[in-house]
Scaffold this motif. Structure first.
Motif, PDB file in Angstrom:
ATOM      1  N   THR A 286      44.339  45.198  32.531  1.00 46.48           N
ATOM      2  CA  THR A 286      43.164  45.541  31.723  1.00 46.48           C
ATOM      3  C   THR A 286      42.307  46.509  32.514  1.00 46.48           C
ATOM      4  N   VAL A 287      41.571  47.301  31.798  1.00 48.96           N
ATOM      5  CA  VAL A 287      40.700  48.281  32.455  1.00 48.96           C
ATOM      6  C   VAL A 287      39.648  47.568  33.293  1.00 48.96           C
ATOM      7  N   ARG A 288      39.155  46.425  32.818  1.00 52.34           N
ATOM      8  CA  ARG A 288      38.093  45.701  33.509  1.00 52.34           C
ATOM      9  C   ARG A 288      38.508  45.273  34.909  1.00 52.34           C
ATOM     10  N   LEU A 289      39.747  44.780  35.080  1.00 51.21           N
ATOM     11  CA  LEU A 289      40.201  44.347  36.413  1.00 51.21           C
ATOM     12  C   LEU A 289      40.233  45.516  37.394  1.00 51.21           C
ATOM     13  N   GLY A 290      40.749  46.657  36.953  1.00 49.07           N
ATOM     14  CA  GLY A 290      40.813  47.825  37.827  1.00 49.07           C
ATOM     15  C   GLY A 290      39.440  48.361  38.154  1.00 49.07           C
ATOM     16  N   LEU A 291      38.566  48.385  37.162  1.00 46.21           N
ATOM     17  CA  LEU A 291      37.222  48.905  37.392  1.00 46.21           C
ATOM     18  C   LEU A 291      36.387  47.979  38.256  1.00 46.21           C
ATOM     19  N   LYS A 292      36.634  46.685  38.172  1.00 48.09           N
ATOM     20  CA  LYS A 292      35.871  45.734  38.984  1.00 48.09           C
ATOM     21  C   LYS A 292      36.058  46.033  40.473  1.00 48.09           C
ATOM     22  N   ASP A 293      37.301  46.233  40.885  1.00 48.46           N
ATOM     23  CA  ASP A 293      37.559  46.561  42.295  1.00 48.46           C
ATOM     24  C   ASP A 293      36.966  47.909  42.665  1.00 48.46           C
ATOM     25  N   LEU A 294      37.075  48.869  41.773  1.00 49.39           N
ATOM     26  CA  LEU A 294      36.535  50.197  42.040  1.00 49.39           C
ATOM     27  C   LEU A 294      35.016  50.168  42.177  1.00 49.39           C
ATOM     28  N   VAL A 295      34.348  49.464  41.276  1.00 50.42           N
ATOM     29  CA  VAL A 295      32.888  49.346  41.334  1.00 50.42           C
ATOM     30  C   VAL A 295      32.461  48.621  42.604  1.00 50.42           C
ATOM     31  N   THR A 296      33.161  47.545  42.957  1.00 49.29           N
ATOM     32  CA  THR A 296      32.849  46.803  44.180  1.00 49.29           C
ATOM     33  C   THR A 296      32.960  47.698  45.405  1.00 49.29           C
TER      34      THR A 296
END
Length: 144
Positions: free
Chosen positions: A49-59
């Motif tokens: 999901t886009v959310r899982l990938g973006l979560k790490d990127l945002v962190t």
């Protein structure tokens, strides 16, 4: 026999060496983190999901901002030969904002907690405003 002036000179040299080493370590860590973040951009696409990938990127990006503020605090120390209060408060604001954004993004902060976090951020911003309004040292002489 060691004089007080000699001890002060040893202290200043030791402090500069330690701060230089800390700054070099922070810069190396910052460069490695930027490189890893750029390499992990592919994870944002490959996650289910886009959310899982973006979560790490945002962190990672928010962590980089905190480290960048710390590097700025160390550079500021070399410029003024002391740690200025407003710079430390800015680092604290960035860190608290990072934690709040990560908590909101993960869904851990809800309802009244948002108000409490916002009040903490407001208090830190107020402290920064006070630090700027009432400077000390070289800035006070130049401001008046």
């Amino acid at each position: 026999m060691i004089t007080q002036q000699g001890l002060l000179t040893v202290f200043r040299v030791t402090t500069r060496v330690i701060f230089n080493l800390a700054l070099v370590a922070l810069l190396i860590g910052l460069l490695i983190s930027v490189g890893r973040t750029l390499l992990e951009l592919g994870l944002a696409v490959s996650q289910p999901t886009v959310r899982l990938g973006l979560k790490d990127l945002v962190t990672n990006i928010l962590s980089l901002v905190v480290v960048l503020e710390l590097v700025r605090a160390f550079v500021d120390y070399f410029e003024f030969e002391r740690i200025r209060a407003e710079i430390l408060v800015e680092v604290a604001v960035v860190f608290v904002l990072r934690e709040m954004m990560l908590g909101l993004f993960a869904g851990e902060i809800k309802g009244l907690d948002v108000l409490v976090w916002s009040a903490g951020i407001l208090a830190l911003v107020g402290a920064r405003a006070l630090a700027i309004a009432f400077p000390y040292g070289k800035e006070r002489k130049n401001a008046g």
